[in-house]
Scaffold this motif. Structure first.
Motif, PDB file in Angstrom:
ATOM      1  N   GLN A 361      40.232  -8.692  26.264  1.00  0.00           N
ATOM      2  CA  GLN A 361      39.723  -7.136  26.394  1.00  0.00           C
ATOM      3  C   GLN A 361      40.757  -6.588  25.694  1.00  0.00           C
ATOM      4  OE1 GLN A 361      37.099  -5.717  28.137  1.00  0.00           O
ATOM      5  NE2 GLN A 361      36.474  -7.957  28.482  1.00  0.00           N
ATOM      6  N   ALA A 365      38.302  -4.888  22.612  1.00  0.00           N
ATOM      7  CA  ALA A 365      37.573  -3.789  23.073  1.00  0.00           C
ATOM      8  C   ALA A 365      38.026  -2.289  22.199  1.00  0.00           C
ATOM      9  CB  ALA A 365      37.936  -3.660  24.641  1.00  0.00           C
ATOM     10  N   ALA A 373      43.560  -2.395  29.026  1.00  0.00           N
ATOM     11  CA  ALA A 373      43.655  -3.993  29.114  1.00  0.00           C
ATOM     12  C   ALA A 373      45.049  -4.365  28.921  1.00  0.00           C
ATOM     13  CB  ALA A 373      42.569  -4.337  28.333  1.00  0.00           C
TER      14      ALA A 373
END
Length: 462
Positions: A361, A365, A373
């Protein structure tokens, strides 16, 4: 035996994307009359009509009701597009995505007991009579029961010799079609493509993520020139990269890469009898599925994983904790029965997958999600997230291994500040790349003090 909390079905929940301008553009682009005529001709039905419409993050879905004796309903799914997306590169990515998804569904249907919709017809091409790529498939009704655990174990047993999206090609041995993994990207994000980081080219997860992390650091060093926060982002990226050897064991990928669903989420798991005895009827939406690294496959289903944005007292945290404990018991028992010789490898990996989930993540992301994260990932490693900038970063940069990097970033900041003072804020923005800044100040070199920050930076290696 305890049961996992029943996921919601997309059939019973309308996703709300009313703000998405792609929906109307996509609807207007598709020639729905031709699409319905094609299907009527294929199934030898005289007429049909279009019914309800729903949309998600990637697709527009319409239900086609055939005027036959069975009152058959088909599902037409077309990828969402916008006027800005119309390009050869974008169309190619969507075409590969459609082609791989259909091949994956066919493979799963012929090689496993996992129930999937039947694809009647599809086109992977944007240009044509319909005006868009599309998939026409059956609307899922009740079929045989398969549990979430059984589904994962079925996919776990399907191994390929390299990671990447699955395709079906003609010209296999003895004139048969061949299933193959191809080194292409089916994602619309360009980070991997820009650096040539295609998973198929890497033999294990550690090598892939190291290349990905290096590319991330390379991009960071060449963007947002002069911003003070850049050195802390660099320290963050450096820390994430440093954890790769402890997270990823190359030997896990020696025996092949399992078939990994791209979006194994609750809205793609169709169920019936929700209030009495929930039964899975099919797994839909196989977009972005591929053969993938073992550590990517071996994670909890998304619908029992805490979202990084949740507060500590979020009410679903306790439910997920219970469901993960139940899931661990179920998959351990099933794996012992199914693979008594090799042992419960998958259940062990999943129960220890939280760090890898946070790592991924933080790596892929968007910036806001990545930062959240990362905070959780740092706390997962050290037990807390306290004074990251003043403690950990300072230790690395002030007198540690990143001292020279800090000096380089400070020199960039001094050069950027001088350039803004001399040339103005409008001329020297906050999002300049390194090369762009260099070209800019080089054109106005006569305006800068030879002992100032700009000239010192130009004379330094970078």
């Amino acid at each position: 035996m305890a049961a996992l909390s029943a996921p919601a079905s997309i059939a019973s929940t309308q996703c709300s994307y009313d703000h998405d301008s792609r929906i109307q553009f996509t609807f207007d682009t598709v020639n729905w009359d031709i699409l319905s005529s094609l299907e009527c001709k294929l199934l030898q039905v005289d007429s049909s009509h279009w019914g309800d419409q729903i949309s998600g993050g990637y697709n527009l879905v319409r239900f086609l009701h055939l005027h036959d004796s069975q009152n058959t309903t088909l599902v037409a799914r077309v990828p969402l597009r916008s006027e800005d997306d119309i390009s050869t590169e974008h169309d190619s990515a969507i075409s590969k995505r459609i082609e791989s998804e259909v091949a994956t569904m066919e493979y799963v249907k012929s090689h496993t007991n996992i129930p999937v919709p039947h694809v009647y017809h599809h086109s992977a091409h944007a240009k044509g009579e319909v005006g868009s790529p599309y998939i026409l498939m059956s609307k899922v009704e009740g079929v045989r029961l398969v549990s979430v655990v059984d589904i994962l174990l079925e996919l776990w047993s399907q191994r390929f010799d390299k990671p990447g999206p699955l395709f079906k090609r003609t010209g296999g041995g003895e004139g048969k079609d061949a299933w193959c993994i191809e080194p292409v990207l089916i994602s619309l994000h360009d980070t991997e493509l820009r650096h040539g980081i295609v998973p198929t080219l890497y033999s294990d997860a550690a090598s892939y993520w190291l290349a990905y992390a290096n590319a991330t650091i390379h991009d960071l060093c060449n963007s947002e020139f002069g911003l003070q926060a850049k050195k802390y982002r660099y320290c963050q990226a450096w820390f994430i990269r440093s954890r790769i050897p402890s997270l990823f064991d190359p030997s896990l990928d020696i025996h092949g890469f399992p078939l990994t669903p791209g979006d194994f989420h609750s809205q793609n798991i169709m169920i019936t009898d929700v209030d009495t005895y929930p039964r899975i009827t099919a797994i839909i939406d196989w977009e972005f599925s591929s053969a993938d690294f073992v550590t990517t496959f071996a994670q909890y289903p998304f619908f029992i994983v805490d979202h990084p944005f949740w507060d500590n007292d979020h009410p679903l945290r306790e439910r997920n904790k219970r469901d993960q404990a139940t899931f661990n018991e179920l998959i351990l028992e099933a794996e012992r029965i199914r693979t008594p010789v090799s042992g419960p490898q998958l259940s062990r990996l999943i129960s220890n997958s939280y760090g890898i989930y946070l790592f991924q993540q933080a790596m892929v992301a968007d910036q806001v999600m990545s930062d959240t994260a990362y905070t959780l990932f740092f706390a997962h490693v050290f037990g807390h997230f306290k004074n990251f900038i003043g403690g950990y970063c300072s230790a690395l940069m002030d007198n540690g291994i990143l001292k020279k990097d800090e000096e380089r970033f400070d020199m960039e900041t001094n050069a950027w500040l001088e350039a803004r003072e001399v040339l103005g804020d409008d001329e020297v923005g906050k999002d300049l790349k390194l090369g762009e800044f260099k070209d800019l100040v080089s054109k106005h070199l006569d305006k800068f003090n030879v002992e100032g920050g700009v000239c010192k930076w130009l004379a330094s290696p970078h």
